[in-house]
Design a protein around this motif. Structure first.
Motif, mmCIF file in Angstrom:
data_model
loop_
_atom_site.group_PDB
_atom_site.id
_atom_site.type_symbol
_atom_site.label_atom_id
_atom_site.label_comp_id
_atom_site.label_asym_id
_atom_site.label_seq_id
_atom_site.Cartn_x
_atom_site.Cartn_y
_atom_site.Cartn_z
ATOM 1 N N ALA A 1 -33.500 17.776 -7.493
ATOM 2 C CA ALA A 1 -32.158 18.341 -7.630
ATOM 3 C C ALA A 1 -31.392 17.770 -8.811
ATOM 4 O O ALA A 1 -30.516 18.427 -9.370
ATOM 5 N N THR A 2 -31.716 16.553 -9.222
ATOM 6 C CA THR A 2 -30.962 15.890 -10.293
ATOM 7 C C THR A 2 -31.690 15.908 -11.632
ATOM 8 O O THR A 2 -31.303 15.196 -12.553
ATOM 9 N N ASP A 3 -32.733 16.720 -11.763
ATOM 10 C CA ASP A 3 -33.520 16.713 -13.008
ATOM 11 C C ASP A 3 -32.685 17.057 -14.231
ATOM 12 O O ASP A 3 -32.894 16.505 -15.310
ATOM 13 N N ASP A 4 -31.723 17.989 -14.078
ATOM 14 C CA ASP A 4 -30.944 18.391 -15.248
ATOM 15 C C ASP A 4 -30.074 17.258 -15.765
ATOM 16 O O ASP A 4 -29.717 17.227 -16.940
ATOM 17 N N VAL A 5 -29.737 16.306 -14.896
ATOM 18 C CA VAL A 5 -28.975 15.121 -15.316
ATOM 19 C C VAL A 5 -29.927 14.026 -15.794
ATOM 20 O O VAL A 5 -29.727 13.420 -16.850
ATOM 21 N N THR A 6 -30.979 13.801 -15.036
ATOM 22 C CA THR A 6 -31.930 12.738 -15.366
ATOM 23 C C THR A 6 -32.557 12.950 -16.730
ATOM 24 O O THR A 6 -32.747 11.997 -17.504
ATOM 25 N N PHE A 7 -32.889 14.200 -17.053
ATOM 26 C CA PHE A 7 -33.600 14.495 -18.290
ATOM 27 C C PHE A 7 -32.731 15.215 -19.322
ATOM 28 O O PHE A 7 -33.235 15.903 -20.195
ATOM 29 N N GLU A 8 -31.416 15.021 -19.218
ATOM 30 C CA GLU A 8 -30.507 15.673 -20.167
ATOM 31 C C GLU A 8 -30.759 15.204 -21.594
ATOM 32 O O GLU A 8 -30.762 16.010 -22.536
ATOM 33 N N ALA A 9 -30.970 13.893 -21.774
ATOM 34 C CA ALA A 9 -31.198 13.372 -23.123
ATOM 35 C C ALA A 9 -32.472 13.960 -23.730
ATOM 36 O O ALA A 9 -32.504 14.325 -24.912
ATOM 37 N N GLU A 10 -33.531 14.071 -22.922
ATOM 38 C CA GLU A 10 -34.783 14.638 -23.418
ATOM 39 C C GLU A 10 -34.616 16.112 -23.766
ATOM 40 O O GLU A 10 -35.133 16.579 -24.791
ATOM 41 N N ALA A 11 -33.879 16.855 -22.933
ATOM 42 C CA ALA A 11 -33.664 18.276 -23.203
ATOM 43 C C ALA A 11 -32.818 18.469 -24.459
ATOM 44 O O ALA A 11 -33.064 19.382 -25.255
ATOM 45 N N THR A 12 -31.822 17.600 -24.668
ATOM 46 C CA THR A 12 -30.991 17.691 -25.872
ATOM 47 C C THR A 12 -31.819 17.394 -27.116
ATOM 48 O O THR A 12 -31.690 18.081 -28.139
ATOM 49 N N ALA A 13 -32.670 16.373 -27.037
ATOM 50 C CA ALA A 13 -33.540 16.057 -28.180
ATOM 51 C C ALA A 13 -34.492 17.211 -28.474
ATOM 52 O O ALA A 13 -34.768 17.528 -29.637
ATOM 53 N N LEU A 14 -34.994 17.848 -27.427
ATOM 54 C CA LEU A 14 -35.878 19.002 -27.602
ATOM 55 C C LEU A 14 -35.137 20.141 -28.291
ATOM 56 O O LEU A 14 -35.674 20.793 -29.198
ATOM 57 N N LEU A 15 -33.895 20.392 -27.882
ATOM 58 C CA LEU A 15 -33.085 21.414 -28.532
ATOM 59 C C LEU A 15 -32.871 21.097 -30.006
ATOM 60 O O LEU A 15 -32.938 21.976 -30.865
ATOM 61 N N ASN A 16 -32.614 19.832 -30.302
ATOM 62 C CA ASN A 16 -32.416 19.433 -31.698
ATOM 63 C C ASN A 16 -33.666 19.688 -32.527
ATOM 64 O O ASN A 16 -33.581 20.097 -33.689
ATOM 65 N N SER A 17 -34.824 19.450 -31.951
ATOM 66 C CA SER A 17 -36.078 19.711 -32.657
ATOM 67 C C SER A 17 -36.235 21.198 -32.941
ATOM 68 O O SER A 17 -36.688 21.595 -34.021
#
Length: 319
Positions: free
Chosen positions: A103-119
């Motif tokens: 349930a908390t994946d979107d918070v736990t992995f927010e930094a990774e998802a943001t870095a992926l978006l930047n790429s």
């Protein structure tokens, strides 16, 4: 020799605890000391991983996907043309829902998802036209809202875990693909709205504003420029990103677009983006509007649109 790329992060929320996921295994090949130069094997592993994740990656895999996307694009731009297809496969798969295993994946992995978006954003300036187009199309869908003329959110769903799933395909008699849970139809519209807001929050943490404006300066490809303006229209609807656009050193590139001939698809998009950015900050907008370049561009466009007898041009004049 040391690895050319950092090792992929091991995610506590991995799909299959105790063994690497398809993405982690592919990332291991790309970063492994003894396997990173086995390009044919790496390309095959990325392609297979994308096929197995046909319904989308998970939030927990965002770090591994980023390792693959940055690694494959680096090798592609270094002359390894066999990596063009894997990069496009990764971008295409990112247009599917990024689903959660907790349930908390979107918070736990927010930094990774943001870095992926930047790429993905960085690939807007790729020298490979097909890659730049794929990255631009990704951002167009990311900023789509329910009811938009754009199809609802390939990558928008990526950031939410929502979105309808297509029928589950099989690539072999014993290899059913992962399929995220379906959401009740009654909640779908509300979840899409929440997804759009979540996506915009992450975009505001990337270099999307500057990079999209830079595309207008760097590219002469009309299709790519149109996609970039469509993405700018979407991101400029979010106040923080609109402020970034207004304060960007590349903002004059948007003004230069207003000199395009009447009838081009750029003008309605550019005027809408301009309106959104000027609404973001009144003081900064007042400073921008008194610049001679801006005054000349706006008055020139108004004069051309006013003298035209075409209905679309009259609508442009009113805008």
């Amino acid at each position: 020799a040391p690895s050319k790329f950092p090792p992929p992060p091991r995610s506590p929320g991995a799909i299959s605890p105790g063994r690497p996921t398809e993405l982690e295994a592919a990332a291991d090949l790309m970063t492994g000391r003894h396997t990173q130069d086995q390009h044919e094997r790496v390309v095959s592993a990325v392609t297979t991983a994308c096929r197995q994740c046909v319904h989308g990656f998970s939030w927990a895999e965002a770090g591994s996907v980023n390792v693959l996307l940055t690694g494959a694009s680096t090798l592609l731009h270094a002359g390894r043309t066999e990596y063009e297809a894997p990069v496009r496969d990764l971008l295409r798969t990112l247009s599917r829902p990024l689903h959660a295993t907790r349930a908390t994946d979107d918070v736990t992995f927010e930094a990774e998802a943001t870095a992926l978006l930047n790429s993905a954003v960085a690939l807007l300036l790729s020298a490979v036209p097909a890659i730049a187009m794929a990255a631009a199309d990704l951002l167009v869908h990311l900023t789509a809202l329910p009811g938009d003329s754009n199809p609802p959110s390939p990558m928008l769903s990526l950031l939410s875990g929502s979105g309808p799933a297509s029928p589950l395909p099989r690539f072999g008699p014993h290899s059913p693909l992962r399929q995220p849970a379906r959401q009740p139809a009654a909640w779908q519209g509300r979840r899409d709205m929440l997804s759009a807001g979540r996506a915009q929050q992450l975009i505001a943490k990337t270099q999307a504003a500057d990079t999209l404006l830079a595309v207008l300066h760097a590219s002469f490809d009309s299709a790519l420029r149109t996609l970039a303006l469509r993405a700018l229209r979407g991101v400029s609807q979010h106040h923080p990103t609109a402020s970034q656009l207004l304060r960007s050193s590349h903002w004059p590139e948007l003004i230069a677009t207003l000199s395009e001939p009447l009838g081009t698809p750029f003008l309605p998009l550019a005027t809408e983006v301009l309106s959104n950015t000027l609404d973001a900050e009144a003081a900064e907008a007042a400073t921008r509007l008194v610049a001679p370049q801006v005054v000349n561009a706006l008055t020139g466009l108004l004069a051309r649109a006013s003298s035209s007898g075409v209905e679309a041009d009259r609508e442009l004049r009113n805008d």
